[in-house]
Design a protein around this motif. Sequence first.
Motif, short mmCIF file in Angstrom:
data_model
loop_
_atom_site.label_atom_id
_atom_site.label_comp_id
_atom_site.label_asym_id
_atom_site.label_seq_id
_atom_site.Cartn_x
_atom_site.Cartn_y
_atom_site.Cartn_z
N ALA A 70 0.84 -1.21 0.00
CA ALA A 70 0.00 0.00 0.00
C ALA A 70 0.87 1.25 0.00
O ALA A 70 0.60 2.21 -0.74
CB ALA A 70 -0.92 -0.01 1.21
N ALA A 71 1.93 1.23 0.81
CA ALA A 71 2.84 2.38 0.85
C ALA A 71 3.55 2.55 -0.48
O ALA A 71 3.77 3.68 -0.95
CB ALA A 71 3.85 2.20 1.98
N THR A 72 3.93 1.44 -1.11
CA THR A 72 4.62 1.50 -2.40
C THR A 72 3.70 2.08 -3.47
O THR A 72 4.12 2.89 -4.30
CB THR A 72 5.10 0.10 -2.81
OG1 THR A 72 5.92 -0.45 -1.75
CG2 THR A 72 5.92 0.14 -4.08
N ALA A 73 2.44 1.68 -3.44
CA ALA A 73 1.47 2.23 -4.40
C ALA A 73 1.30 3.74 -4.17
O ALA A 73 1.23 4.52 -5.14
CB ALA A 73 0.13 1.52 -4.24
N MET A 74 1.23 4.16 -2.93
CA MET A 74 1.10 5.58 -2.62
C MET A 74 2.31 6.37 -3.12
O MET A 74 2.18 7.51 -3.57
CB MET A 74 0.92 5.78 -1.11
CG MET A 74 -0.40 5.26 -0.57
SD MET A 74 -0.42 5.13 1.24
CE MET A 74 -0.26 6.84 1.71
N ALA A 75 3.49 5.74 -3.05
CA ALA A 75 4.72 6.42 -3.45
C ALA A 75 4.78 6.65 -4.96
O ALA A 75 5.53 7.53 -5.42
CB ALA A 75 5.93 5.60 -3.01
N SER A 76 4.00 5.90 -5.73
CA SER A 76 4.08 6.00 -7.18
C SER A 76 3.76 7.40 -7.71
O SER A 76 4.23 7.79 -8.77
CB SER A 76 3.14 4.97 -7.84
OG SER A 76 1.79 5.29 -7.57
N SER A 77 2.98 8.14 -6.98
CA SER A 77 2.62 9.50 -7.43
C SER A 77 3.44 10.58 -6.71
O SER A 77 3.27 11.77 -7.01
CB SER A 77 1.13 9.76 -7.18
OG SER A 77 0.83 9.71 -5.78
N ARG A 78 4.35 10.16 -5.81
CA ARG A 78 5.08 11.15 -5.01
C ARG A 78 6.59 11.05 -5.15
O ARG A 78 7.29 12.05 -4.99
CB ARG A 78 4.71 11.00 -3.53
CG ARG A 78 3.27 11.38 -3.19
CD ARG A 78 3.05 11.24 -1.69
NE ARG A 78 1.78 11.82 -1.28
CZ ARG A 78 0.64 11.13 -1.21
NH1 ARG A 78 0.63 9.85 -1.55
NH2 ARG A 78 -0.48 11.70 -0.82
N ILE A 79 7.11 9.86 -5.41
CA ILE A 79 8.56 9.69 -5.45
C ILE A 79 9.13 10.48 -6.62
O ILE A 79 8.52 10.56 -7.70
CB ILE A 79 8.93 8.19 -5.54
CG1 ILE A 79 10.41 7.99 -5.21
CG2 ILE A 79 8.55 7.59 -6.89
CD1 ILE A 79 10.76 6.53 -4.92
N THR A 80 10.29 11.08 -6.42
CA THR A 80 10.87 11.95 -7.45
C THR A 80 11.77 11.16 -8.39
O THR A 80 12.26 10.07 -8.06
CB THR A 80 11.69 13.07 -6.81
OG1 THR A 80 12.85 12.50 -6.16
CG2 THR A 80 10.86 13.85 -5.79
N GLY A 81 12.00 11.74 -9.56
CA GLY A 81 12.92 11.12 -10.51
C GLY A 81 14.32 10.99 -9.93
O GLY A 81 15.01 9.99 -10.17
N ALA A 82 14.74 11.99 -9.14
CA ALA A 82 16.07 11.95 -8.52
C ALA A 82 16.18 10.78 -7.54
O ALA A 82 17.21 10.11 -7.47
CB ALA A 82 16.35 13.27 -7.81
N GLN A 83 15.12 10.55 -6.77
CA GLN A 83 15.13 9.41 -5.83
C GLN A 83 15.18 8.09 -6.58
O GLN A 83 15.91 7.17 -6.19
CB GLN A 83 13.88 9.47 -4.95
CG GLN A 83 13.91 10.57 -3.90
CD GLN A 83 12.61 10.66 -3.14
OE1 GLN A 83 11.52 10.70 -3.73
NE2 GLN A 83 12.69 10.72 -1.82
N LEU A 84 14.42 7.98 -7.66
CA LEU A 84 14.44 6.75 -8.45
C LEU A 84 15.80 6.53 -9.08
O LEU A 84 16.31 5.40 -9.13
CB LEU A 84 13.35 6.82 -9.52
CG LEU A 84 11.91 6.75 -9.01
CD1 LEU A 84 10.94 7.08 -10.13
CD2 LEU A 84 11.61 5.37 -8.44
N ASP A 85 16.42 7.60 -9.57
CA ASP A 85 17.76 7.48 -10.15
C ASP A 85 18.77 7.02 -9.11
O ASP A 85 19.65 6.20 -9.39
CB ASP A 85 18.20 8.83 -10.74
CG ASP A 85 17.43 9.20 -12.00
OD1 ASP A 85 16.79 8.31 -12.60
OD2 ASP A 85 17.46 10.40 -12.37
#
Length: 223
Positions: A103-118
Amino acid sequence: MAVTDEAIEKIKEMIVSGALRPGDRLPKESELAAELGLSRNSLREAVRALSLIRILDVRQGDGTYVTSLDPQLLLEAVSFVVDFHRDDTVLEFLAVRRILEPAATAMASSRITGAQLDALSAQLDDLGAQPSVEELVACDLEFHRVIVQSSGNSVLCSLLDGLSGPTTRARIWRGLTQEDAVSRTLHEHRAILTALRDGDAEAARSWATVHIASVEQWLRTTL
């Protein structure tokens, strides 16, 4: 004990009602005891108990204060409790994680930044194809912590952080005994990152569930 419980309840009522707010200093012990109709001894025991769970902060020579009541601070007690888990209850902790973390991972899909993913992607690159178990587990913890923090829900983040102790041990067992654990973990991490980069909440939720369930399923066969 009943008298101490009454004292705890009365202090709690003061905080919940707003008579005492985060950061407020409690009245002197003699004054508060008289105001609440308590003995100083029962009040002292209540303060001690509430300080253990981070409701109150006792500062020697200064007084007793209400803490910030921040969820992360209050939920530190969760990690203290789970440290006392038995090996036969680790599956229960994993089951709770399997419910909350997707559930937390799904919520993060609209909030996590490109820099964090990189940064997470680079971290996986740095691990290489054959990291040690210790390196893999450390990366796994940081990977999920960053994603959960990106959910924007501090309570959920604190709960999952408190559950990490016993499940970390399960991850280490898995890394030591399951032949394809390293490659599978890296593959699942990449799939979660792809879903997050695509902003696909349901795919992120599904891959997080698969990732946690694989540890859970392995552990069921070993206990």
